[in-house]
Design a protein around this motif. Structure first.
Motif, PDB file in Angstrom:
ATOM      1  N   GLU A   1     -14.274 -18.567 -28.753  1.00  0.00           N
ATOM      2  CA  GLU A   1     -12.909 -18.418 -29.225  1.00  0.00           C
ATOM      3  C   GLU A   1     -12.009 -19.550 -28.739  1.00  0.00           C
ATOM      4  OE1 GLU A   1     -11.368 -14.571 -28.307  1.00  0.00           O
ATOM      5  OE2 GLU A   1     -12.749 -13.522 -29.650  1.00  0.00           O
ATOM      6  N   GLU A   2     -12.522 -20.387 -27.855  1.00  0.00           N
ATOM      7  CA  GLU A   2     -11.763 -21.545 -27.406  1.00  0.00           C
ATOM      8  C   GLU A   2     -11.728 -22.644 -28.470  1.00  0.00           C
ATOM      9  OE1 GLU A   2     -10.065 -21.669 -24.477  1.00  0.00           O
ATOM     10  OE2 GLU A   2     -10.668 -19.554 -24.352  1.00  0.00           O
ATOM     11  N   TYR A   3     -12.576 -22.500 -29.466  1.00  0.00           N
ATOM     12  CA  TYR A   3     -12.661 -23.474 -30.555  1.00  0.00           C
ATOM     13  C   TYR A   3     -12.420 -22.760 -31.878  1.00  0.00           C
ATOM     14  CZ  TYR A   3     -14.641 -26.401 -26.901  1.00  0.00           C
ATOM     15  OH  TYR A   3     -14.816 -27.111 -25.740  1.00  0.00           O
ATOM     16  N   PRO A   4     -12.015 -23.493 -32.907  1.00  0.00           N
ATOM     17  CA  PRO A   4     -11.587 -22.815 -34.140  1.00  0.00           C
ATOM     18  C   PRO A   4     -12.703 -22.408 -35.084  1.00  0.00           C
ATOM     19  CG  PRO A   4     -11.285 -25.171 -34.384  1.00  0.00           C
ATOM     20  CD  PRO A   4     -11.755 -24.946 -32.967  1.00  0.00           C
ATOM     21  N   TYR A   5     -13.953 -22.813 -34.814  1.00  0.00           N
ATOM     22  CA  TYR A   5     -15.004 -22.628 -35.812  1.00  0.00           C
ATOM     23  C   TYR A   5     -15.235 -21.169 -36.187  1.00  0.00           C
ATOM     24  CZ  TYR A   5     -15.916 -27.415 -34.357  1.00  0.00           C
ATOM     25  OH  TYR A   5     -15.785 -28.743 -34.053  1.00  0.00           O
ATOM     26  N   GLU A   6     -15.358 -20.299 -35.190  1.00  0.00           N
ATOM     27  CA  GLU A   6     -15.638 -18.893 -35.503  1.00  0.00           C
ATOM     28  C   GLU A   6     -14.460 -18.254 -36.225  1.00  0.00           C
ATOM     29  OE1 GLU A   6     -14.231 -16.016 -33.744  1.00  0.00           O
ATOM     30  OE2 GLU A   6     -12.791 -17.369 -32.771  1.00  0.00           O
ATOM     31  N   ARG A   7     -13.236 -18.695 -35.924  1.00  0.00           N
ATOM     32  CA  ARG A   7     -12.056 -18.162 -36.614  1.00  0.00           C
ATOM     33  C   ARG A   7     -12.040 -18.610 -38.074  1.00  0.00           C
ATOM     34  NH1 ARG A   7      -7.092 -20.762 -36.634  1.00  0.00           N
ATOM     35  NH2 ARG A   7      -7.618 -21.812 -34.666  1.00  0.00           N
ATOM     36  N   TYR A   8     -12.415 -19.852 -38.313  1.00  0.00           N
ATOM     37  CA  TYR A   8     -12.482 -20.318 -39.695  1.00  0.00           C
ATOM     38  C   TYR A   8     -13.432 -19.433 -40.513  1.00  0.00           C
ATOM     39  CZ  TYR A   8     -10.275 -24.739 -38.215  1.00  0.00           C
ATOM     40  OH  TYR A   8      -9.423 -25.698 -37.732  1.00  0.00           O
ATOM     41  N   PHE A   9     -14.604 -19.166 -39.944  1.00  0.00           N
ATOM     42  CA  PHE A   9     -15.572 -18.341 -40.665  1.00  0.00           C
ATOM     43  C   PHE A   9     -15.026 -16.936 -40.886  1.00  0.00           C
ATOM     44  CE2 PHE A   9     -19.016 -15.216 -40.606  1.00  0.00           C
ATOM     45  CZ  PHE A   9     -19.766 -15.645 -41.683  1.00  0.00           C
ATOM     46  N   ARG A  10     -14.455 -16.355 -39.852  1.00  0.00           N
ATOM     47  CA  ARG A  10     -13.935 -14.989 -39.980  1.00  0.00           C
ATOM     48  C   ARG A  10     -12.820 -14.906 -41.021  1.00  0.00           C
ATOM     49  NH1 ARG A  10     -11.202 -13.440 -36.257  1.00  0.00           N
ATOM     50  NH2 ARG A  10     -11.191 -15.068 -34.650  1.00  0.00           N
ATOM     51  N   ASP A  11     -11.977 -15.923 -41.063  1.00  0.00           N
ATOM     52  CA  ASP A  11     -10.841 -15.886 -41.984  1.00  0.00           C
ATOM     53  C   ASP A  11     -11.269 -15.963 -43.444  1.00  0.00           C
ATOM     54  OD1 ASP A  11      -8.930 -15.535 -40.040  1.00  0.00           O
ATOM     55  OD2 ASP A  11      -8.331 -17.637 -39.945  1.00  0.00           O
ATOM     56  N   VAL A  12     -12.344 -16.682 -43.746  1.00  0.00           N
ATOM     57  CA  VAL A  12     -12.737 -16.800 -45.162  1.00  0.00           C
ATOM     58  C   VAL A  12     -13.723 -15.730 -45.601  1.00  0.00           C
ATOM     59  CG1 VAL A  12     -12.317 -19.273 -45.196  1.00  0.00           C
ATOM     60  CG2 VAL A  12     -14.636 -18.431 -44.753  1.00  0.00           C
TER      61      VAL A  12
END
Length: 385
Positions: free
Chosen positions: A346-357
Motif C-alpha cells: 500500500e506504500e505504492y500505487p500499483y495495488e490501488r490502481y488495480f483495485r480501482d479499475v
C-alpha cells in the motif's frame, strides 16, 4: 501524448486539467482510498476553472461543450485520483444529463445552475438487491397521494450518496411489469423518511461515498416527478452517454498512470547488475501495455466524437466500455506483477490502481451485458460500416 485530432481548445482543457489534478488531487489520492473519504473538496477548483457542468448550455451557466471534452477531463483527473474522477459525475454525470434532457423547465432552473457551480451535488440511484443488470425488476415504489408521492424501498451501490444533495431515484409508479411501470423522481437529501447508509466496504474506489439508500414513507412533492411511467427508455438513453463520459475514461486514466509508474520503476530498478528494462521479455510486456492503452484511447475518443457529431451508436458504446474495462484490468494487473513485492504494498500505487479499475467491469453494465448488446446488434444486421 498523441492529439487524436483534438482541437486547440480541447488540448488546452486536457493539459490544464492534467496539471491541476497532478498538483492538487494526486498528493491526497492514497489518503482518500485508505480512509474511505470522498475528496469532494476537489470539485471546487474544477468549478472555479469552469470545468464542471461542461455540457450544460450557457443559459444554465455551463460551457455548452460536448462529450469529447467530458472524456478528456475525466481521463486526466483519473490519472491522479480515480475517486475524484468518479465524484465528478456529481456535476457532469447521468443525473445532470437526465435533468437537462428530460426535466421540466422549473426543475432545470431550480437545479442546473447550482450543479454547474458544484454547489449542488447529485447522485444516480438505480440498483437494488434484485435489480442490477435486470433494471426492469426495480421494486422501490412511489405511490401518488394527493399532491405528493410516498416512496418505500431501498437502493444499493449509490455512488456519491454520502456527499450528494439531490438524488435521481428509479421507482415503480404503476403495477405494469418491467420497464413499463417504472419512472423516476428527484429526492432531496434532507427529506424526512430518507436515510443514507454508511460507506460500503469496497475492493476499490473507496472514496466515492457509495452507500445504501432507504426510503420509509418518504414524502416528496408531485413536482419532483422527473419521468412518468412508460418513458424509461429515454432515461436509459441518457445512461448510454454517461457510459462513454464516465466509466471508460476513468479506466483509461488509471491505466495510463499505472503504465507510467511501472515504466519508471523498471528503468530504475536494478536486478542481476542491470536495469529491469534491459530484459527483452519485460520490454514486450511494456509494449503490450502501450498497445492496449493506445487502442482503448482510439476507441473511446472515436465513440465520443461520433456522439458529438450526432451519430451515437449502441454498439460503439458497448464495444468501447467493454474493451476499455478489460484493458485497464490487464494493464494494472501487469504493472502490479512487474513491480514484484512493491506491487502488493500500500506504500505504492500499483495495488490501488488495480483495485480501482476492477469493479468498473461490473458497474455501468457488466462486460457480459455489453457483449450481449454487441452480439445482438451483429446478429440483427445493425453492425455495419
Amino acid at each position: 501524448m498523441k492529439d487524436h485530432g483534438l482541437t486547440e481548445e480541447q488540448r488546452l482543457i486536457r493539459d490544464s486539467v492534467r496539471d491541476l489534478a497532478r498538483d492538487k488531487f494526486g498528493p491526497n489520492a492514497a489518503k482518500a482510498d485508505k480512509h474511505y473519504q470522498a475528496p469532494v473538496e476537489n470539485l471546487k477548483p474544477l468549478a472555479e476553472m469552469g470545468y464542471t457542468g461542461l455540457f450544460m448550455p450557457d443559459q444554465y451557466g455551463g460551457a455548452g461543450l460536448g462529450v469529447m471534452e467530458n472524456v478528456l477531463v475525466v481521463e486526466q483527473i483519473a490519472r491522479y485520483c480515480a475517486n475524484t474522477a468518479i465524484l465528478y459525475s456529481c456535476t457532469d454525470g447521468a443525473t445532470p444529463r437526465a435533468i437537462l434532457a428530460l426535466g421540466s423547465e422549473a426543475q432545470k432552473q431550480a437545479y442546473l445552475p447550482a450543479i454547474v457551480r458544484a454547489e449542488l451535488l447529485t447522485a444516480w440511484s438505480m440498483s437494488e438487491a434484485n435489480a442490477g443488470s435486470d433494471v426492469g425488476n426495480v421494486q422501490t415504489r412511489a405511490v401518488r397521494e394527493g399532491d405528493d408521492f410516498v416512496i418505500n424501498g431501498s437502493k444499493l451501490w449509490c455512488t456519491g450518496a454520502q456527499v450528494s444533495d439531490l438524488f435521481l431515484v428509479w421507482v415503480r409508479l404503476t403495477n405494469d411489469p418491467g420497464m413499463k411501470g417504472m419512472g423516476a423522481v428527484l429526492v432531496h437529501r434532507d427529506t424526512p423518511g430518507f436515510t443514507i447508509g454508511k460507506h460500503l466496504d469496497l475492493l476499490g474506489l473507496r472514496g466515492t461515498g457509495m452507500a445504501e439508500l432507504v426510503f420509509e414513507n418518504c414524502r416528496i412533492p408531485a413536482g419532483n416527478l422527473l419521468l412518468e411511467a412508460g418513458r424509461m427508455r429515454e432515461l436509459l438513453g441518457v445512461l448510454d452517454a454517461d457510459r462513454i463520459t464516465g466509466n471508460p475514461p476513468v479506466c483509461l486514466g488509471v491505466a495510463q498512470a499505472a503504465f507510467e509508474h511501472i515504466t519508471t520503476h523498471v528503468k530504475e530498478r536494478q536486478q542481476f547488475g542491470k536495469p529491469l528494462s534491459e530484459n527483452q521479455g519485460l520490454q514486450w510486456k511494456l509494449a503490450d501495455m502501450a498497445m492496449d492503452i493506445e487502442a482503448a484511447r482510439a476507441l473511446l475518443y472515436n465513440a465520443a466524437q461520433r456522439v458529438d457529431q450526432g451519430r451515437p451508436s449502441i454498439v460503439d458504446t458497448s464495444i468501447t466500455k467493454a474493451f476499455v474495462n478489460q484493458m485497464a484490468v490487464r494493464v494494472t494487473n501487469e504493472a502490479m506483477q512487474l513491480a514484484g513485492a512493491y506491487g502488493l504494498s500500500e506504500e505504492y500505487p500499483y495495488e490501488r490502481y488495480f483495485r480501482d479499475v476492477r469493479g468498473m467491469s461490473i458497474g455501468y453494465g457488466t462486460v457480459e451485458i455489453h457483449k450481449s448488446s454487441i452480439a445482438r446488434e451483429v446478429l440483427n444486421g445493425r453492425y455495419t460500416h
